[in-house]
Design a protein around this motif. Structure first.
Motif, short mmCIF file in Angstrom:
data_model
loop_
_atom_site.label_atom_id
_atom_site.label_comp_id
_atom_site.label_asym_id
_atom_site.label_seq_id
_atom_site.Cartn_x
_atom_site.Cartn_y
_atom_site.Cartn_z
N LYS A 64 -6.10 2.07 6.75
CA LYS A 64 -4.66 2.22 6.61
C LYS A 64 -4.08 0.94 6.05
O LYS A 64 -4.75 -0.11 6.02
N GLY A 65 -2.84 1.02 5.61
CA GLY A 65 -2.17 -0.13 5.05
C GLY A 65 -1.16 -0.73 6.00
O GLY A 65 -1.20 -0.51 7.22
N ASP A 66 -0.22 -1.46 5.45
CA ASP A 66 0.79 -2.19 6.21
C ASP A 66 1.74 -1.23 6.92
O ASP A 66 2.32 -0.34 6.30
N LYS A 67 1.90 -1.43 8.23
CA LYS A 67 2.77 -0.55 9.00
C LYS A 67 4.25 -0.75 8.66
O LYS A 67 5.09 0.10 9.01
N LYS A 68 4.56 -1.84 7.96
CA LYS A 68 5.96 -2.12 7.63
C LYS A 68 6.34 -1.60 6.24
O LYS A 68 7.50 -1.69 5.86
N ALA A 221 -0.34 5.12 5.30
CA ALA A 221 -1.32 6.18 5.53
C ALA A 221 -2.32 6.29 4.39
O ALA A 221 -1.95 6.27 3.22
N VAL A 222 -3.60 6.41 4.76
CA VAL A 222 -4.65 6.79 3.81
C VAL A 222 -4.97 8.25 4.10
O VAL A 222 -5.56 8.57 5.12
N LEU A 223 -4.52 9.13 3.21
CA LEU A 223 -4.73 10.57 3.40
C LEU A 223 -6.11 10.97 2.91
O LEU A 223 -6.53 10.57 1.83
N LEU A 224 -6.78 11.79 3.70
CA LEU A 224 -8.03 12.42 3.28
C LEU A 224 -7.78 13.92 3.15
O LEU A 224 -7.47 14.59 4.12
N LEU A 225 -7.92 14.41 1.92
CA LEU A 225 -7.82 15.84 1.65
C LEU A 225 -9.08 16.29 0.91
O LEU A 225 -9.73 15.48 0.25
N HIS A 226 -9.38 17.57 1.02
CA HIS A 226 -10.54 18.13 0.31
C HIS A 226 -10.04 19.03 -0.82
O HIS A 226 -9.16 19.89 -0.60
N ASP A 255 -4.25 -1.16 -5.09
CA ASP A 255 -3.04 -1.76 -4.52
C ASP A 255 -3.26 -2.13 -3.06
O ASP A 255 -2.84 -3.19 -2.60
N LEU A 256 -3.90 -1.23 -2.33
CA LEU A 256 -4.15 -1.47 -0.92
C LEU A 256 -5.00 -2.72 -0.72
O LEU A 256 -4.71 -3.57 0.13
N MET A 257 -6.06 -2.87 -1.52
CA MET A 257 -6.93 -4.03 -1.39
C MET A 257 -6.20 -5.31 -1.80
O MET A 257 -6.38 -6.36 -1.16
N LEU A 258 -5.39 -5.23 -2.84
CA LEU A 258 -4.61 -6.40 -3.23
C LEU A 258 -3.66 -6.81 -2.11
O LEU A 258 -3.50 -7.99 -1.80
N SER A 259 -3.05 -5.81 -1.49
CA SER A 259 -2.13 -6.08 -0.38
C SER A 259 -2.87 -6.68 0.81
O SER A 259 -2.41 -7.62 1.45
N LYS A 260 -4.05 -6.14 1.11
CA LYS A 260 -4.85 -6.64 2.23
C LYS A 260 -5.28 -8.08 2.01
O LYS A 260 -5.38 -8.88 2.95
N ASN A 261 -5.51 -8.43 0.75
CA ASN A 261 -5.97 -9.77 0.43
C ASN A 261 -4.81 -10.75 0.25
O ASN A 261 -5.02 -11.91 -0.10
N GLY A 262 -3.59 -10.26 0.46
CA GLY A 262 -2.43 -11.14 0.39
C GLY A 262 -1.98 -11.49 -1.00
O GLY A 262 -1.28 -12.49 -1.20
N ILE A 263 -2.38 -10.70 -1.98
CA ILE A 263 -1.98 -10.98 -3.37
C ILE A 263 -0.75 -10.15 -3.71
O ILE A 263 -0.74 -8.92 -3.57
N LYS A 264 0.29 -10.80 -4.17
CA LYS A 264 1.52 -10.10 -4.52
C LYS A 264 1.31 -9.34 -5.82
O LYS A 264 0.76 -9.85 -6.78
N HIS A 265 1.76 -8.10 -5.85
CA HIS A 265 1.55 -7.29 -7.05
C HIS A 265 2.74 -6.36 -7.25
O HIS A 265 3.41 -5.99 -6.30
N PRO A 266 3.00 -5.95 -8.47
CA PRO A 266 4.13 -5.06 -8.74
C PRO A 266 3.82 -3.64 -8.29
O PRO A 266 2.67 -3.23 -8.21
N MET A 267 4.87 -2.90 -7.99
CA MET A 267 4.73 -1.51 -7.58
C MET A 267 4.41 -0.69 -8.82
O MET A 267 5.06 -0.78 -9.85
N MET A 268 3.36 0.12 -8.71
CA MET A 268 2.90 0.88 -9.88
C MET A 268 3.67 2.17 -10.06
O MET A 268 3.93 2.61 -11.16
N TYR A 269 4.00 2.84 -8.95
CA TYR A 269 4.65 4.15 -9.06
C TYR A 269 5.86 4.17 -8.15
O TYR A 269 5.91 3.47 -7.14
#
Length: 269
Positions: A64-68, A221-226, A255-269
Motif C-alpha cells: 500500500k501507499g501513503d495513508k495521507k 490502496a493497491v487494488l488486485l483485480l483479475h 510512482d509508488l516506488m518513487l514515493s516510497k523512496n522519498g523522491i518527489k515526482h510530478p503527478m502523472m494522471y
C-alpha cells in the motif's frame, strides 16, 4: 593452562548450542507465508499486521501507499485470457489511468497481442511466474528460471528488456523466495484491496464488483483485480469515474516506488 582449557570447553559448548539455532533459522527462512490483511473500511487503510510489515520492509516489498495521499494503484493478475482484457484496456485508455498487469507464461503464449497492447499503451507488465507454482516448494534455480522465462518472453513480445515487479503466485511466499527475487532485481508487490473475483462461473454482476471495491477503498490502496472477471470489466469505468469524483488519483507502481523512496515526482494522471 587450566583456565585456557576451560575457556575452550565453554566455547565448544556455546557453538554446540548455536548450531541447531542457525539451522533452524535457515529452515524458517523458507517457511511458507500466505498473504493476508485486515480489510480497509470507511476510508481507513488495510492492515497486514506487524509481522508482515516487518518482513516487507526488510525485503523492500510493498502492499500500500501513503495513508495521507488519496492515491490508488491499479493492478491486475493475468493467468489466462477470458475475453475481457480488451474491454479493460479500452476503459483504462478512455479514463487515462495507468495499471500493472502481472502475467504468467500461459498468458504470454496465448495472448501476446494483448501483452503488446499493454506495453504500447504505457502500462507496466509484471512477473507472475511462468507456471504459477508455490515458489516456496521449488529450488532457487527453478525460481530464477520461472522469473527469467517470463521476462525473456515479455521482452520478445514488447521489446522491453527490464521487468521490475513480481507478484507471487497465490500470494504464497517466504523470506527465501523474497530474497532470491530481490537479488534478481524484483520488488514484491502485494495488495491491500481484493475480493473473490476469479471464479468465472460465479460472476454476480457489475454492481457486486463495484460494491466490493468501494467498500474497501482507502488512500494508498493497491487494488488486485483479475481480468477473467466479467464483473470487473463491466464495473471498472464507473469505479474509476466515481473514485476520481471522490478526489482519488490513479498512479503507477513506478510512482509508488518513487514515493516510497522519498523522491518527489510530478503527478502523472
Amino acid at each position: 593452562m587450566k583456565t585456557i582449557f576451560k575457556l575452550l570447553i565453554a566455547l565448544n559448548i556455546l557453538l554446540l548450542f548455536a548450531l541447531p539455532a542457525a539451522v533452524s533459522a535457515e529452515e524458517n527462512s523458507n517457511s511458507p507465508l500466505h498473504w493476508g490483511f485486515k480489510k480497509g473500511r470507511n476510508g481507513r487503510q488495510a492492515d497486514a499486521g506487524r509481522m508482515f510489515e516487518v518482513i516487507l520492509e526488510d525485503h523492500g516489498a510493498v502492499y500500500k501507499g501513503d495513508k495521507k495521499s488519496k492515491d490508488i494503484y491499479l493492478t491486475f493478475d493475468n493467468g489466462y485470457e477470458n475475453g475481457y482484457t480488451e474491454k479493460i484496456l479500452d476503459t483504462l485508455r478512455e479514463e487515462k489511468v495507468p495499471a500493472a498487469f502481472f502475467v504468467t507464461g500461459h498468458y504470454l503464449e496465448s495472448a501476446p497481442e494483448l501483452v503488446s497492447r499493454m506495453a504500447n499503451e504505457g502500462h507496466i507488465i509484471g512477473n507472475h511466474s511462468w507456471h504459477h507454482p508455490d515458489m516456496t516448494k521449488i529450488s532457487d534455480e527453478k525460481i530464477m528460471k520461472e522469473l527469467e522465462m517470463v521476462r525473456a518472453e515479455t521482452e520478445r513480445i514488447t521489446g522491453k528488456k527490464d521487468m521490475a515487479y513480481l507478484r507471487p503466485p497465490r500470494g504464497i511466499f517466504s523470506e527465501r523466495t523474497m530474497a532470491i527475487a530481490r537479488e534478481a532485481g524484483y520488488t514484491h508487490v502485494f495488495w491491500s484491496l481484493a475480493f473473490v473475483d476469479w471464479n468465472t462461473d460465479q460472476q454476480r454482476g457489475a454492481q457486486y464488483s463495484y460494491d466490493k471495491i468501494m467498500s474497501q477503498i482507502h488512500p494508498g490502496a493497491v487494488l488486485l483485480l483479475h481480468t477473467v472477471s466479467k464483473d470487473n470489466a463491466d464495473a471498472l469505468g464507473k469505479v474509476i469515474r466515481d473514485l476520481k469524483e471522490q478526489g482519488y488519483t490513479f498512479k503507477s507502481l513506478d510512482d509508488l516506488m518513487l514515493s516510497k523512496n522519498g523522491i518527489k515526482h510530478p503527478m502523472m494522471y
